[in-house]
Scaffold this motif. Sequence first.
Motif, short mmCIF file in Angstrom:
data_model
loop_
_atom_site.label_atom_id
_atom_site.label_comp_id
_atom_site.label_asym_id
_atom_site.label_seq_id
_atom_site.Cartn_x
_atom_site.Cartn_y
_atom_site.Cartn_z
N MET A 51 0.84 -1.20 0.00
CA MET A 51 0.00 0.00 0.00
C MET A 51 0.87 1.24 0.00
SD MET A 51 -3.45 -0.77 2.18
CE MET A 51 -2.67 -1.09 3.72
N GLU A 52 1.93 1.17 0.77
CA GLU A 52 2.83 2.34 0.83
C GLU A 52 3.44 2.59 -0.53
OE1 GLU A 52 5.64 1.69 3.99
OE2 GLU A 52 4.06 1.90 5.52
N ALA A 53 3.84 1.50 -1.18
CA ALA A 53 4.45 1.64 -2.51
C ALA A 53 3.46 2.26 -3.48
CB ALA A 53 4.88 0.26 -3.01
N ILE A 54 2.20 1.75 -3.39
CA ILE A 54 1.17 2.28 -4.28
C ILE A 54 1.00 3.79 -4.01
CG2 ILE A 54 -1.29 2.21 -4.81
CD1 ILE A 54 -1.10 -0.87 -4.19
N GLN A 60 3.71 10.60 -6.39
CA GLN A 60 4.56 11.14 -7.45
C GLN A 60 3.73 11.55 -8.65
OE1 GLN A 60 7.59 8.19 -8.33
NE2 GLN A 60 8.34 8.31 -6.19
N ASN A 61 2.75 10.66 -8.97
CA ASN A 61 1.90 10.98 -10.13
C ASN A 61 1.14 12.26 -9.90
OD1 ASN A 61 2.79 8.73 -11.41
ND2 ASN A 61 0.97 7.47 -10.98
N ILE A 62 0.52 12.37 -8.69
CA ILE A 62 -0.26 13.58 -8.39
C ILE A 62 0.67 14.81 -8.38
CG2 ILE A 62 -1.52 14.81 -6.55
CD1 ILE A 62 -2.92 12.13 -5.99
N ASP A 63 1.79 14.58 -7.78
CA ASP A 63 2.78 15.67 -7.71
C ASP A 63 3.12 16.16 -9.11
OD1 ASP A 63 3.86 17.02 -5.63
OD2 ASP A 63 5.88 16.08 -5.84
N GLN A 64 3.31 15.17 -10.00
CA GLN A 64 3.62 15.46 -11.40
C GLN A 64 2.51 16.29 -12.01
OE1 GLN A 64 6.59 14.12 -12.60
NE2 GLN A 64 6.32 15.53 -14.28
N SER A 65 1.31 15.72 -11.81
CA SER A 65 0.13 16.35 -12.39
C SER A 65 -0.01 17.80 -11.89
CB SER A 65 -1.09 15.50 -12.00
OG SER A 65 -2.24 15.98 -12.55
N LEU A 66 0.21 17.95 -10.59
CA LEU A 66 0.06 19.28 -10.00
C LEU A 66 1.18 20.20 -10.48
CD1 LEU A 66 -1.06 18.48 -6.36
CD2 LEU A 66 -2.47 19.11 -8.29
N GLN A 193 -4.98 10.29 -13.60
CA GLN A 193 -3.57 10.62 -13.72
C GLN A 193 -2.74 10.02 -12.57
OE1 GLN A 193 -3.31 14.90 -14.23
NE2 GLN A 193 -4.68 14.81 -16.01
N THR A 194 -3.33 9.92 -11.41
CA THR A 194 -2.57 9.32 -10.29
C THR A 194 -2.23 7.86 -10.54
OG1 THR A 194 -4.57 8.71 -9.16
CG2 THR A 194 -3.59 10.80 -8.54
N GLY A 195 -2.97 7.25 -11.45
CA GLY A 195 -2.76 5.78 -11.71
C GLY A 195 -3.20 4.92 -10.54
N LEU A 196 -3.96 5.49 -9.64
CA LEU A 196 -4.38 4.73 -8.45
C LEU A 196 -5.18 3.47 -8.81
CD1 LEU A 196 -5.33 7.48 -5.83
CD2 LEU A 196 -3.65 5.64 -5.55
N ARG A 197 -6.03 3.68 -9.80
CA ARG A 197 -6.89 2.51 -10.16
C ARG A 197 -6.06 1.32 -10.62
NH1 ARG A 197 -12.12 4.86 -10.30
NH2 ARG A 197 -12.06 6.97 -11.13
N ASP A 198 -5.08 1.65 -11.48
CA ASP A 198 -4.24 0.54 -11.97
C ASP A 198 -3.42 -0.07 -10.84
OD1 ASP A 198 -5.19 0.93 -14.47
OD2 ASP A 198 -3.54 2.28 -15.08
#
Lengths: 783, 128
Positions: A51-54, A60-66, A193-198
Motif C-alpha cells: 500500500m505504501e508503494a502504491i 509522485q503521479n499527483i505531484d507530477q500532475s500538479l 492521472q494518479t494511476g491509483l486505479r491501476d
Amino acid sequence: MALRTENSFNSRVKRKPLFIGFCTFILLFLVGSFILWQRYQILLDDRQSEMEAIIDVAEQNIDQSLKYSYSAALSLALQINEKGKIENFDELAPQLVDKNPNIDAVQIVPDGIITKVYPFEENKEAINYNILEDSTRNEEAFKAIQRKRMFFAGPLELKQGGLAIIGRLPVFKKNQFWGFVAVLIDFDNLIDQTGLRDLAGDQYKFQFSKINPVTNREEFFLNGTQEPDESYSEKLILPDGDWKIYIIPVDPYKPFYTIIPVAIMILVISGAISWIVFNSLKQPAKLQELVREQAGELAKSELHFRTIFNQAAIGMVRVDSKSGMILEPNKKFQDILEYSEEELKLKDYKVISHPDDLSENTALMQKLSRDEIREYSLEKRLKKKDGSLIWVRINVSPLWEVGEEVSSHIALVEDISARVMAKQKLIDNENRFRSLVENSNEIILIVDDKNKVNYYSPSLSKISKYEEIDFAANGVLHYIHPDDQQILRSKVEDAYVQPNVPLSDIILRVKDAEDNWFWANVTLTNMLNVNNVKGFVVNLRDITGKKEAEMNLVKSYELVMEQNKRLLNFAYIVSHNLRSHSSNLSSVLELYEAEDSEEEKNSYVQLLNKISKNLDQSLHDLNEVVSINTNIDIKTESLNVSNFLNQALEILSLQIKSSYAKIINEVPHEMEVLFNAAYLESVLLNFLTNALRYSDPVRSPVIKLSGYKEDGHWVLEVKDNGIGIDLDKHGSKIFGLYKTFSERKDSRGVGLFITKNQINAMGGTVKIESEPGIGTTFKVTFK
Amino acid sequence: MRKSICVIDDDVIYQKIIKKLIDQSTVFGKAYFYTRAKEALSDLAEIQTEFPSVILLDINMPIMDGWQCLDYLETLFPELYEIADVYIVSSSIAFSDKEKIKEYPGVSGFLSKPMKVEMLKRIGKRLK
C-alpha cells in the motif's frame, strides 16, 4: 493397602497419556499459532508495504500532475503585462490545455472575477463569477492569497457543472494582488492521472478526502468506500490542497482468511500428533494393564493350584531333588503317612521308604536328574509314623526344564495298599483255584471257536494219556466215538445259543492216546464272550468205571427183565397149553357121559388117550424148559465143537442118508467153547434136525457148518437151503414157545425155544437170517 | 333156515369136540371147519353167497394166528360184522389177548374154552 496402591497406579497410568496428549496438543497449538501469528504479521506488513508503494507512486503521479498545472498556471501568469492585461490568452491557453492531458481548463480570474476561460464552451457559465464573494469557496481563495502561492481548492461542484479541483495561482502586480490564474483539473481525470486505479487493482480501493474549510470536517469524494479505518489503510497527505488519499484493502481480513486453513491444519496436525502421542503412551499402559491382569491370573491360578495341591484326594509332595528332602507335603500325603506337615518337612524321602524299594527308586531318580526320563512311576512301600507299611504308587515329575539345573520334583502318591492286598488275594485265589484245577481228576480245557486249545489241565495226560492236545488239525469229533458225535454236535449248537450256561452230563466215549475209548461225563460252557476266557470251557470226567458198572447194571436189569418177561410168557404159554388140554379133556368127558353109543364112546376114549399123550409131551417139554431156566449151577467146561458136531452127525446119519442131504463141515478143529456138554449136544441136534426137517422139497438139502472167531468170540454158523421163514412176519416170535410156522404136523414150537434158552443160559447169543425159498442161517456166538 | 357156522382152530381134538357140540346144539345148519387160517380165508372168499353167520376164531395158531386172520377177514369182507358174528375163542387167560380184542370193536365177544352146548345155542339165538 495393596488395593489402594493398585488403584492410584491404575489411575496414574490411565491419566498420564491423556495429560501428556493434551499438553502436546496445547504446545503444538501454541507453537503453530505463534508461527501463524508471525506469518500473519508478515502478511500484514507485506500489504502495508504494498500500500505504501502504491501510495508513493500515486503521490509522485499527483505531484507530477500538479506540477504540470503549476507550470501551466505560471505560463499564463507570465503573460499578464504590467497593465494587468493578458495579452495572448487565446493563443496560449489552447496550447496549454490541449498539449497537457493533466489540465482540463484554464481561467483568468482578475480580482476574483472569472474573465477568461478556455475551453470556452464548456466553461462559459463561469464567466463573471466572483469567487471571492462566494462564501462557500472563498476560504480557499483567500488561503492562496494569504500563502502567496498556488493552492488547489476542491474538489468542488463547478458552476458550469462537473467535479473538479481548481488550482489558483495568486498573481501579484507590484505587490498588489491582481487576481488568480486558475487551472481546472477534472476530478476523474486527476484520479486517472494518479494511476491509483491501476495500482490498486482488485486488491485495494482508495478514497480521496479533504477537510472542508467551512465546516472543518473531512469530506470524502469517492463512492462506495466507507470512512477508512486508520488501522489498515495508508494515507497520503497532499499539502497543496489539504487532501488526503487513502488506500484501503478491498478485503481487509484477507490475510486473516489466508491463515485460517493453515490454522485448521495446525489444529488438525497437533490434534493428530497429540492423539498419536496419547495412544503411544497408552500402549505401554495397556501392556502394563495386561501384565497386571496376567499377574492377577497367575496369582489366581497359583491359588487354584495351591488349593488343588492341598485339597487333592491324592497325596502330593514336593521334594528337593538333590537332597531328597521333603519341601511341601499336601494334606492327603500327611494323612496317608499320619505325619504332620512339620514332621514331614525336611525329612528325607528315603527315610520313610522301605529299604527294599530304595535301589529302584534312586536309580529312577538319577535318570530323572540326568534328564534321561521326564517322569517315572513306581510302586513302593512307605513307612507310616507308627512304623506300619503301606503300598503306594508314585508318579514323579521334575519341576525343572530340560537342561536347567536340577531343583525339585513333585511326586503324586496314591495309597494302593487295598489294591495290592486285593491283588495278592487274587493271586492267592488264583493259585488256589489253579491247584484245584491242576490236581483235579477232571480234564479242563479251554477251546476257542477255531478249535484251538488255549488251556488244558495237567490231568489231560493222566486220564487221556495225551501229552498235549489241539483240535485245530483234526477237529474235536476225531476224538469222539462215532455214535456219540451227534450228541456233542447238538450240545455245541446249544452252547452257542446259551452262552455262560453250563451244559452238563454230556456222556461221550472219548478216544485216548492209545486209541481206547473211555467214557466221559462232559460239561460244556460257552464263555466265548467272557474276556479272560474267550472259549468253551470243557470239564471232562472219566466215568468209564461208573459207566461200566452202570452198563453192567443195565445189562443185569435187562437180563432180569428179559427173564421176567420170559417167565411171564412161559406162564402164559404153559397155562394156555395146559388149559387147552384140560378144556379138551373136560369137553370129551362131558361128551362121553352124554353119549349112549358104544362106538362113539370108544372114539372118545381114543381121543382121551390122545389128549393124555399130548399132555405128557407138553409136560415133558415144559420140564425141559424149566430145567434150563432154573438150573443156574449147571456145569460148564471147555468143549471141542468139532467133536460134538461129529457125534450129532453120527446120530442123524440115517435121516441124512434118507433125505440125500449134503453136509459141509467147515468147523475148525481148534474151536473150543465153554459150554455144558448136554446143552451143546441138544443145540447141535436141534439145528441139524430143523435144517433137515424144513428142507425145500424141490432141491436136495445142503447144510453148511462153519466156525470162526469174531471180536474175540467163537461163532458157529449153520446154514441150510431149506424153505426159509418170512422174518418180517414172524421174526419176533421165531424163538417163542409153541410158535410154529409151517404146515408140518410135527412142529411143536419147542425146539428153537429150548435151543435159544440153552445158548442164553451159557452166556451166548443166537441170531437168525432167513429168506423164504432160499434158506436159513443160524449164527451162534459163544461167550 | 338154520344159520351156518365156521370154526377156525388148529387143535385137531378141539375140532372133533366142537363138531359134536355144534351137532348137539341143533341151532346151526351148515358148519365149516378149518385147522389153518389160510385155508379158511381162501374158502370163505369162494363161498361168499353162503357166508357163515358165526365165526369162531382161535388165537394161537401156527403160521397165521387169530389176529392176523381177523385182519385179513376185515380187509377181504368190509361188511364182515354186518353179515356175521365173530367170536374169539381161546383157552388163553392172558390179559394181553383180552386187551387186544378192544382193537376190534366189531368182534361180538371172547369165548373161553371149554365150549359148551349152551354157549353155542345162545350164540345161535343172537344171530343177525
